[in-house]
Write a protein that holds these residues in place. Structure first.
Motif, PDB file in Angstrom:
ATOM      1  N   GLU A 103       0.832  -1.184   0.000  1.00 50.83           N
ATOM      2  CA  GLU A 103       0.000   0.000   0.000  1.00 50.83           C
ATOM      3  C   GLU A 103       0.877   1.248   0.000  1.00 50.83           C
ATOM      4  OE1 GLU A 103       0.178  -2.384   2.147  1.00 50.83           O
ATOM      5  OE2 GLU A 103       0.309  -1.652   4.211  1.00 50.83           O
ATOM      6  N   ALA A 104       0.306   2.328  -0.463  1.00 53.95           N
ATOM      7  CA  ALA A 104       0.985   3.615  -0.412  1.00 53.95           C
ATOM      8  C   ALA A 104       0.700   4.281   0.925  1.00 53.95           C
ATOM      9  CB  ALA A 104       0.525   4.502  -1.562  1.00 53.95           C
ATOM     10  N   PHE A 105       1.704   4.968   1.434  1.00 50.83           N
ATOM     11  CA  PHE A 105       1.554   5.732   2.663  1.00 50.83           C
ATOM     12  C   PHE A 105       1.527   7.207   2.286  1.00 50.83           C
ATOM     13  CE2 PHE A 105       2.233   2.612   6.061  1.00 50.83           C
ATOM     14  CZ  PHE A 105       2.619   1.523   5.311  1.00 50.83           C
ATOM     15  N   PHE A 106       0.580   7.918   2.889  1.00 51.91           N
ATOM     16  CA  PHE A 106       0.365   9.311   2.515  1.00 51.91           C
ATOM     17  C   PHE A 106       0.818  10.263   3.610  1.00 51.91           C
ATOM     18  CE2 PHE A 106      -2.096   9.422  -1.429  1.00 51.91           C
ATOM     19  CZ  PHE A 106      -2.313   8.059  -1.609  1.00 51.91           C
ATOM     20  N   GLY A 107       1.274  11.421   3.183  1.00 49.50           N
ATOM     21  CA  GLY A 107       1.541  12.496   4.111  1.00 49.50           C
ATOM     22  C   GLY A 107       0.245  13.173   4.516  1.00 49.50           C
ATOM     23  N   GLN A 108       0.365  14.168   5.381  1.00 46.67           N
ATOM     24  CA  GLN A 108      -0.805  14.853   5.923  1.00 46.67           C
ATOM     25  C   GLN A 108      -1.409  15.868   4.961  1.00 46.67           C
ATOM     26  OE1 GLN A 108      -1.937  13.125   8.305  1.00 46.67           O
ATOM     27  NE2 GLN A 108      -1.565  14.255  10.184  1.00 46.67           N
ATOM     28  N   GLY A 109      -0.693  16.148   3.892  1.00 47.20           N
ATOM     29  CA  GLY A 109      -1.217  17.077   2.909  1.00 47.20           C
ATOM     30  C   GLY A 109      -0.736  18.502   3.116  1.00 47.20           C
ATOM     31  N   THR A 110      -0.681  19.241   2.025  1.00 49.87           N
ATOM     32  CA  THR A 110      -0.389  20.680   2.047  1.00 49.87           C
ATOM     33  C   THR A 110      -1.551  21.391   1.393  1.00 49.87           C
ATOM     34  OG1 THR A 110       2.009  20.362   1.929  1.00 49.87           O
ATOM     35  CG2 THR A 110       1.131  22.500   1.198  1.00 49.87           C
ATOM     36  N   ARG A 111      -2.215  22.224   2.170  1.00 50.67           N
ATOM     37  CA  ARG A 111      -3.354  22.976   1.639  1.00 50.67           C
ATOM     38  C   ARG A 111      -2.835  24.264   1.032  1.00 50.67           C
ATOM     39  NH1 ARG A 111      -8.740  22.681   2.089  1.00 50.67           N
ATOM     40  NH2 ARG A 111      -8.559  21.045   3.651  1.00 50.67           N
ATOM     41  N   LEU A 112      -2.878  24.331  -0.292  1.00 50.69           N
ATOM     42  CA  LEU A 112      -2.401  25.506  -1.019  1.00 50.69           C
ATOM     43  C   LEU A 112      -3.590  26.380  -1.395  1.00 50.69           C
ATOM     44  CD1 LEU A 112      -0.262  27.125  -2.636  1.00 50.69           C
ATOM     45  CD2 LEU A 112      -0.692  25.578  -4.549  1.00 50.69           C
ATOM     46  N   THR A 113      -3.527  27.633  -1.020  1.00 51.81           N
ATOM     47  CA  THR A 113      -4.561  28.606  -1.368  1.00 51.81           C
ATOM     48  C   THR A 113      -3.903  29.733  -2.137  1.00 51.81           C
ATOM     49  OG1 THR A 113      -5.789  28.066   0.646  1.00 51.81           O
ATOM     50  CG2 THR A 113      -6.386  30.108  -0.513  1.00 51.81           C
ATOM     51  N   VAL A 114      -4.372  29.927  -3.358  1.00 51.48           N
ATOM     52  CA  VAL A 114      -3.842  31.004  -4.192  1.00 51.48           C
ATOM     53  C   VAL A 114      -4.876  32.137  -4.225  1.00 51.48           C
ATOM     54  CG1 VAL A 114      -2.928  31.630  -6.434  1.00 51.48           C
ATOM     55  CG2 VAL A 114      -2.593  29.312  -5.570  1.00 51.48           C
ATOM     56  N   VAL A 115      -4.451  33.327  -3.852  1.00 47.98           N
ATOM     57  CA  VAL A 115      -5.403  34.452  -3.779  1.00 47.98           C
ATOM     58  C   VAL A 115      -5.039  35.553  -4.797  1.00 47.98           C
ATOM     59  CG1 VAL A 115      -5.946  33.999  -1.375  1.00 47.98           C
ATOM     60  CG2 VAL A 115      -4.071  35.562  -1.958  1.00 47.98           C
TER      61      VAL A 115
END
Lengths: 115, 116
Positions: A103-115
């Motif tokens: 299985e693949a193990f995932f990181g916690q994610g990066t929430r990118l917001t472009v304004v």
């Protein structure tokens, strides 16, 4: 110890800027991935690297440039950010040497917001 | 091309009742199938996988899934739901014959809501 870690967790930036997201895995895996999760939670693969070699590039705009300095790291650099780049970006790793059985193990994610 | 379908955007179930989250897949070769769960503002956590062998696989937190080759399905099940199971569930498939070019293709996700 976190298996797959990404930094930063949140990133807010203006259109036109260049930004990078870093990813590191300590699982000894030979393959790393970047996935994009859009506002509807749909997950789509962007890139995969196997032992520092680009294996998959899923028609991602060339403003996105992954770099793998070694098999434990896969960074994502994004040039000229656009509003549509706003999403959550997930790094993942797996061991391709087992023929894809692990299985693949995932990181916690990066929430990118472009304004 | 490989694909996964999760036909239900949301599944609602009362605590203590059994739950099923549906998944069907399409690959050219033999499938490797996975279920992941995503809690709010978190990454994806692996639940279970089918690689080969017994069609019923058991995973974390009391979840299990049944592989059905003829129906190309891999439904996720739990005999007794808990409120804490409420989350977003993703089914994923990998084609066993693609070597290092192997990639996980995800379904669109199913939100599970368990109520008291």
């Amino acid at each position: 110890d976190t298996a797959v870690s990404q930094t930063p967790k949140y990133l807010v930036t203006q259109m036109g800027n260049d930004k990078s997201i870093k990813c590191e895995q300590n699982l000894g895996h030979d393959t790393m991935y970047w996935y994009k999760q859009d506002s509807k939670k749909f997950l789509k693969i962007m890139f995969s690297y196997n032992n520092k070699e680009l294996i998959i590039n899923e028609t991602v705009p060339n403003r996105f440039s992954p770099k793998s300095p070694d098999k434990a790291h896969l960074n994502l650099h994004i040039n000229s950010l656009e509003l549509g780049d706003s999403a959550v970006y997930f790094c993942a790793s797996s061991q391709a040497g087992t023929g894809g059985r692990t299985e693949a193990f995932f990181g916690q994610g990066t929430r990118l917001t472009v304004v | 091309a490989q694909s996964v379908a999760q036909p239900e955007d949301q599944v609602n179930v009362a605590e203590g009742n059994p739950l099923t989250v549906k998944c069907t897949y399409s690959v050219s070769g033999n499938p490797y199938l996975f279920w992941y769960v995503q809690y709010p503002n978190r990454g994806l956590q692996f639940l279970l996988k089918y690689i080969t062998g017994d069609n019923l696989v058991k995973g974390s937190y009391g979840f299990e899934a049944e592989f059905n080759k003829s129906q190309t399905s891999f439904h996720l099940k739990k005999p007794s739901a808990l409120v804490s199971d409420s989350a977003l569930y993703f089914c994923a498939v990998r084609d066993s014959g693609t070597g290092t070019a192997s990639k996980l293709t995800f379904g669109t996700g199913t939100r599970l809501q368990v109520t008291l």
